[in-house]
Write an enzyme that holds these catalytic residues in place. Structure first.
Site, PDB file in Angstrom:
ATOM      1  N   GLU A 186     -13.270  -6.031  -3.247  1.00 15.08           N
ATOM      2  CA  GLU A 186     -12.753  -6.731  -4.424  1.00 15.08           C
ATOM      3  C   GLU A 186     -13.580  -7.983  -4.691  1.00 15.08           C
ATOM      4  OE1 GLU A 186      -8.547  -7.567  -4.177  1.00 15.08           O
ATOM      5  OE2 GLU A 186      -8.470  -8.285  -6.246  1.00 15.08           O
ATOM      6  N   ASN A 233      -3.391  -1.594 -11.419  1.00 19.49           N
ATOM      7  CA  ASN A 233      -3.178  -1.877  -9.996  1.00 19.49           C
ATOM      8  C   ASN A 233      -1.936  -2.751  -9.844  1.00 19.49           C
ATOM      9  OD1 ASN A 233      -4.046  -2.490  -7.051  1.00 19.49           O
ATOM     10  ND2 ASN A 233      -3.913  -4.537  -7.976  1.00 19.49           N
ATOM     11  N   GLU A 234      -1.077  -2.393  -8.943  1.00 25.42           N
ATOM     12  CA  GLU A 234       0.149  -3.176  -8.695  1.00 25.42           C
ATOM     13  C   GLU A 234       0.736  -3.655 -10.032  1.00 25.42           C
ATOM     14  OE1 GLU A 234      -0.218  -6.069  -5.497  1.00 25.42           O
ATOM     15  OE2 GLU A 234      -0.587  -4.474  -4.051  1.00 25.42           O
ATOM     16  N   TYR A 239       0.850  -3.376   3.679  1.00 29.11           N
ATOM     17  CA  TYR A 239       0.170  -4.326   4.568  1.00 29.11           C
ATOM     18  C   TYR A 239       1.048  -4.614   5.780  1.00 29.11           C
ATOM     19  CZ  TYR A 239      -3.391  -5.268   1.035  1.00 29.11           C
ATOM     20  OH  TYR A 239      -4.440  -5.144   0.150  1.00 29.11           O
ATOM     21  N   GLU A 264      -4.526   0.620  -0.526  1.00 27.90           N
ATOM     22  CA  GLU A 264      -4.618  -0.690   0.134  1.00 27.90           C
ATOM     23  C   GLU A 264      -3.755  -0.641   1.379  1.00 27.90           C
ATOM     24  OE1 GLU A 264      -4.114  -4.288  -2.191  1.00 27.90           O
ATOM     25  OE2 GLU A 264      -5.038  -3.333  -3.947  1.00 27.90           O
ATOM     26  N   GLN A 321      -9.994  -5.196   3.611  1.00 26.25           N
ATOM     27  CA  GLN A 321     -11.052  -4.798   2.710  1.00 26.25           C
ATOM     28  C   GLN A 321     -12.343  -4.632   3.512  1.00 26.25           C
ATOM     29  OE1 GLN A 321     -11.282  -7.180  -0.857  1.00 26.25           O
ATOM     30  NE2 GLN A 321      -9.096  -7.009  -1.284  1.00 26.25           N
TER      31      GLN A 321
END
Ligand code: AHR
Length: 522
Positions: free
Chosen positions: A53, A200-201, A267, A324, A373
Site C-alpha cells: 500500500e 476496500n473496507e 488482523y 488483508e 504488508q
C-alpha cells in the site's frame, strides 16, 4: 514367606507402574494419519499473495527509490528487495491500498513524473504523495518479480467512469484515445490485468457505507467493469472483517452473480485491544499465547463467512479472498504512528504459519489471500533502512511454504494431539498442512507452538508409497521474541533439519520448541 510375598507385591506394583507410564506415553504421542490418496481441495498459490500500500515506507524507500538513488536499483526498484521477492515466488501483489485505494485517482500516477500532481495521503500520516509510483511503475514491478497484479480500485471517492476508464487504459488493445495514451506513456501492449478490487473496507475507510448502500453501488460499478479485448476479469467485492457475517450474506444475496470473490480482513491484535495492541518485541508468554490463540480465530471466521456464502452459492463459485491478514502491534517507538512500522519476531512467523495452515485448510473456498504488508508495514516480509535490508522471520515462513503452491491438500486424521496450555487455556500444540504435488511429492509443514518444549509427532502414511525424504528445513530462534535486526540480520533463519526417522510408512519427527519445519517426501 512374608518376605517373598512383599517382594512379589513390589514387583507387581513396579510392573503396573511401568505399564501405566507406557500406556500414558502412548496416549500422549502426537499421531496423525495422512491419506496420500485422498486429495481434498487445490491449494491455490494465490493464497500466498502480498499487499503493498501507499503507506509509510511500504512503497517509497521500501520498493521504489527512483533511478537516481545511491541505493543499488534496477529502473528505480531496489535490487535487494527485487531479489528477495523473486526468491519467494510471490504469486500476486495487491496495490495501491487498503484505505489509500479509495482516495487514489489513477490519472494522477501516469505521464511524465515531473508533471504528476502532488496529493496528500490523508489516511496515512498526511504526507505528500508525489505519485512517482503509479500504474506503469506498479505493473513493471510485477513483471520484474513475475507476480500477478491485483489492483484495488476506487469506489469510495471515484466514479464508475473513472474505474471503467482505468480498465480500458490497462487492457484495451485497439486504437482508443486511452489505449493510445498508454502507448504515449511507454506501454504498447495492454497488460491484461485480471484481478481487481471494487472498493476496500466500504463499511469503514472506503466510505462508511451500510451494506444495503454498498451492495447497490457495487452492482452499479461492477456493471461498467468490462472485459476489454477479451481480457477476463476477476472482481473482488469488499467484505467486512472478523465475524461480521451479515454483510457477507447480504452481498451474496444481492450481487453474487456479479463478483468472482468477496473479501475478508482479519488482523491479529495480541491484546485484543485496538487502542493498546502490545509491543512487537517486548512481550511475555501471556501475550505470546494470546497472540497465537487469536490468530487461530481465522478458522472460525472463514467457516462462518463460508457458511453464509453456501446459502447462495453451495457450488462455491464465489471465492472468499482474505486480502488483508496478519499481526498488528503498536508502532515502534520513535516512528510515525501513521506509518504502521513494527518489528517482526519468531512469534509473528508462527502466526503466519498457523494462519497459512488455516487458509490451506479452507482452500475449497479461500482461493486468494494477501498478508499485510510486504515491506516496512505491519507484518512485513522485508524491512529496509537506507541501503540496508533484512528478511524477517515471516519472510522465512513464506519461503518454507512455497512447497504448498498449487498443490492438493491431503486429508489428514489427527489421532492424538497434545495441548499447549497457559493460564488455564489450551490450544493444540502442533499446527500443520500436508499437500501433494503433481510430481507425487508429499509436502508437510509443522508448527510447534510450545515456546519451551520440543514435541514428538508420528505421521503414518496410507494410500501411497513413501521411500525417501527429499528435503527437511526448520525455522526457530532462541526466544519467541527473537528478531532479525539490521545489526544481526541472520538471527532467525532457516536451517537444515535432521531430527526425524522414516521407518516404512511411519515418519517420526521431533519438532524444536517454537519452530516451523518443512519436510518433502517422495
Ligand atoms: O493494512 C492497513 C489498513 O488496514 C488497510 O489500509 C485497510 O484496508 C485496513 O484497515
Amino acid at each position: 514367606m512374608k518376605k517373598i510375598k512383599e517382594s512379589y507385591k513390589f514387583i507387581i506394583a513396579l510392573v503396573t507402574t511401568i505399564f501405566l507410564i507406557n500406556a500414558q506415553s502412548v496416549a500422549q504421542q502426537n499421531r496423525v494419519i495422512i491419506h496420500a490418496d485422498q486429495p481434498v481441495s487445490e491449494i491455490s498459490k494465490h493464497i500466498y499473495g502480498q499487499f503493498a500500500e501507499h503507506l509509510g515506507r511500504g512503497i517509497y524507500g521500501g520498493i521504489w527509490v527512483g533511478e537516481d538513488s545511491d541505493i543499488p536499483n534496477t529502473e528505480g526498484y531496489r535490487n535487494d528487495v527485487l531479489e528477495a521477492l523473486r526468491d519467494l515466488d510471490v504469486p500476486n501483489v495487491r496495490w495501491p491500498g487498503g484505505c489509500f485505494a479509495d482516495e487514489y485517482h489513477w490519472r494522477d500516477g501516469i505521464g511524465p513524473k515531473d508533471e504528476r500532481p502532488v496529493r496528500i495521503n490523508t489516511h496515512w500520516g498526511m504526507v505528500e504523495e508525489d505519485n512517482s509510483f503509479g500504474t506503469h511503475e506498479f505493473l513493471r514491478f510485477m513483471e520484474l518479480i513475475d507476480a500477478e497484479p491485483v489492483i484495488a480500485m476506487n469506489l469510495g471517492s471515484g466514479t464508475p467512469r473513472e474505474m471503467a476508464q482505468w480498465l480500458e487504459y490497462l487492457n484495451y488493445d485497439g486504437e482508443s484515445t486511452l489505449a493510445n495514451l498508454r502507448r504515449e506513456n511507454g506501454r504498447d501492449e495492454p497488460w491484461g490485468v485480471k484481478y481487481i478490487g471494487v472498493g476496500n473496507e466500504s463499511w469503514g475507510c472506503g466510505g462508511n457505507m451500510t451494506v444495503e448502500y454498498y451492495a447497490d453501488l457495487y452492482r452499479r460499478y461492477a456493471t461498467f467493469t468490462k472485459e476489454y479485448s477479451g481480457h477476463e476479469l476477476y472482481r473482488v467485492a469488499s467484505g467486512w472483517s472478523d465475524d461480521q457475517y451479515g454483510w457477507t450474506e447480504h452481498m451474496m444475496q444481492e450481487a453474487a452473480g456479479m463478483m468472482e470473490g468477496i473479501s475478508l480482513h482479519y488482523y491479529t491484535i495480541p491484546t485484543g485491544n485496538w487502542s493498546a495492541k502490545g509491543s512487537s518485541v517486548d512481550f511475555d508468554e501471556e501475550l505470546y499465547f494470546a497472540g497465537i490463540q487469536r490468530a487461530a480465530f481465522m478458522d472460525e471466521y472463514i467457516q462462518g463467512h463460508s457458511n453464509r456464502m453456501d446459502k447462495f452459492d453451495p457450488e462455491k463459485n464465489v471465492d472468499l479472498v482474505v486480502d488483508e491478514w496478519g499481526i498488528w502491534t503498536d508502532p515502534l517507538p520513535g516512528t510515525n504512528p501513521g506509518f504502521l512500522e513494527q518489528q517482526n519476531s519468531l512469534r509473528d512467523a508462527l502466526i503466519a504459519s498457523i494462519t497459512l495452515d488455516i487458509l490451506n485448510k479452507h482452500s475449497d473456498r479461500v482461493r486468494m489471500a494477501n498478508i499485510a504488508q510486504m515491506v516496512n508495514v505491519l507484518q512485513a516480509m522485508i524491512l529496509t533502512e537506507g541501503d540496508q535490508m533484512i528478511k524477517t522471520p515471516t519472510y522465512h515462513v513464506f519461503d518454507l511454504y512455497r512447497i504448498h503452491h498449487d498443490t492438493n491438500l491431503l486429508y489428514t486424521h489427527v489421532q492424538n494431539m497434545n495441548a499447549y496450555e497457559f493460564g488455564g487455556e489450551s490450544i493444540p500444540v502442533v499446527s500443520m498442512t500436508v499437500s501433494a504435488s503433481e510430481n507425487g511429492a508429499i509436502n508437510i509443514t509443522l508448527t510447534n507452538k510450545n515456546p519451551d518444549q520440543s514435541e514428538e509427532i508420528e505421521l503414518e502414511f496410507r494410500g501411497g508409497q513413501i521411500s525417501e525424504i527429499i528435503e527437511a528445513r526448520t525455522l526457530t530462534g532462541s526466544r519467541v521474541n527473537s528478531v532479525n535486526a539490521f545489526s544481526d540480520p541472520e538471527n532467525v533463519i532457516i536451517t537444515d533439519f535432521s531430527n526425524y526417522s522414516l521407518d516404512g510408512d511411519i515418519l517420526r519427527v521431533t519438532l524444536p520448541s517454537k519452530s516451523v519445519t518443512s519436510i518433502v517426501l517422495q
